[in-house]
Design an enzyme around this catalytic site. Sequence first.
Site, PDB file in Angstrom:
ATOM      1  N   TYR A  98       0.867  -1.181   0.000  1.00 29.53           N
ATOM      2  CA  TYR A  98       0.000   0.000   0.000  1.00 29.53           C
ATOM      3  C   TYR A  98       0.903   1.231   0.000  1.00 29.53           C
ATOM      4  CZ  TYR A  98      -3.210   3.586   1.656  1.00 29.53           C
ATOM      5  OH  TYR A  98      -3.949   4.729   1.761  1.00 29.53           O
ATOM      6  N   GLU A 186      -3.159   7.747  -4.243  1.00 28.69           N
ATOM      7  CA  GLU A 186      -3.090   6.455  -3.550  1.00 28.69           C
ATOM      8  C   GLU A 186      -2.940   5.308  -4.547  1.00 28.69           C
ATOM      9  OE1 GLU A 186      -5.743   5.173   0.069  1.00 28.69           O
ATOM     10  OE2 GLU A 186      -6.763   4.442  -1.711  1.00 28.69           O
TER      11      GLU A 186
END
Lengths: 372, 295
Positions: A98, A186
């Site tokens: 992530y 992101e």
Amino acid sequence: MKLFEFQAKEAFAEQGIPIPAGMVATNREEVLKAVKGTGLPCMIKAQVLRGGRGKAGLIKRALSEAEAVEKAEGLFNSEYNVRKVLVEAAVDIDRELYMAVTYDPVDARAMFIACAEGGVEIEKLAAEHPDTIVTVTVDMDWGLMPHHVRDLTFGLGLEGETAKAVGDVARKLFKVFRDTGAELAEINPLFIVKSGGVIAGDGKLNIDDCVAGGKYPVTREYFDSDTEYEAALEGIPYIPFDGDIALMCGGAGLTTTVYDLVHYAGGSVAAYVEFGGPNYTRARDAMRLCLKKTCKVLLVVTFGTIARADVMATGLVEAIRELKPAMPIVTCIRGTNEEEAFATLRAAGIEPLYETEEAVQRAVAIAAGRNA
Amino acid sequence: MSIFLDANTTVEVQGATGKEGAYWLKHMKEMGTMVVFGVTPGKEGQKIEGVPVFSSVRRGMKQHAADLAMLFVPPRFTKDAIFEALDAGITKIVSIAEGVPVHELLQIRRAALSCGAMVIGGNTSGVISPGRALAGCIPYWIERVYRQGDIGVMTRSGSLTNEVTAEIVKGGFGVSTLIGVGGDMVPGTRFAELLPLYENDPETRAVVIIGELGGSMEEEVAEAMQAKIFTKPMVAFIGGRTAPEGRRMGHAGAIVSGGRGSVSGKVAALEKAGALTAAKPSQVGPLLREITAAR
């Protein structure tokens, strides 16, 4: 402004972040054409702005052309208002990370957030095992420096070529964040590929509304309804609900408070239209939006300073004259020059109320069919 | 006494000759604020409301010392105007502009922290110490809203501030200093950073905070109360208890906030720290009476 996945990935690719081979498709023919480009198996990903697409069944895998078309048509015909799908080559994954760049409003710096385990459970992981989350803050004036990247990759426990590839993505993602004026950039998941190297599996890019306009103009596809799109073009904040009372109020804080008070009094809200701040002179446009939604009563509550009460009252009276709303209107317009405002309303046959809670009670009573 | 701004604070006004600047400069002066000069590039030599205008902050500061910079400057010039005030050595700055990009807000707050300065705003109506001085655009002449007294007020909101402050006055109280930290994603100054000022102000007996959904400023106040950084009575009103959740910023937003940001979480944190919380603005006055009588 939230962008679609395909737009985020375009912005990533512009900076050289690897993304899967893929193409946007809006119909059966385009899906077939896209599959020729990506090869099989491929992923069919609905381009909608809601989160949790995987869990909602909006991301499919197809092993043949026929299956790709069938799955895409399933998405186009779903309840989620899917107009575009992104057809992408499936990636042979070793593991998922992530990585995001956002900002810390307390520290007043940009902030990397990363985790050695990516995927949909990231929030749960962050809550239960906060020590697995690596954060690195970056001063916007200094820019991203080598030590920031080292903190990030060593923090993730990466080594060798993988560390190098992830560090490279970090540098490029920061550039995306900075150049687009993003509030959030992101990548979740960031795939570590079996053959080596990394690929952005998904992309989220939220652009600051103050700077989005130039590169990402407002278009219909970002909105669920025509009225929301129209309100955005007008620059008037608008949120539709399912209740009886349309709120034409000044200021987000006061409006949420009125929303609470309506609920406490047993009423329900049909829509919220911002009639304050820079829009205080636009009573007609605000009322026009209010009237798009069926409602039993229009409740106007303001307590403005720069948004002068006298100007708002005059605008409201003119709007009523022009738009002739069929439902009753309850007003509680106060603030700068409120005496003039009260006089204007009285002259137009409207009783000016003075207390917010009284106005809310009145509106709820009218909506319930009781005489207030 | 008051905090941040009183009758002796010298103020320079940037954007003094613009429509809004000129209108509020006049009101600031009428209320008694010590406005020592105005700034508008290219208008040096003019006077506005008897106040001399200079082409830059540094040029004005050579002749008049200002403690506080009040900015009526459009958003696209705001970062430069704030840095200009910082460069001139001013450590109190109030900026009302709405629509300054988030990346610039980060740079502004970081610069202020580095300089030991305090930037209030943007996206605020400013600061008022009723009966003494005003920096911003606040209708001090509405007596049922703005009365001098011993309650400090911190707020993120505009219209709601008038609504709640009217309830403070209705409850028989008045305001020592009201500070609007503003509605931006990155406020220049956060609620908790103002608490030591209210704590040390002998004239402030209690503080009211007017909060909102989102962010973590209310939780930070609760932490400061738990840490005894602030020990005076506190009443909080936070709108949006029944409102649907606001906008979400991907997973990162949830990770950054660590579960903070919801109205129920804010209310619970503040109550645990000893604050009284109001569900309606009209409860603020009675709660103030209750909490000030108890101490």
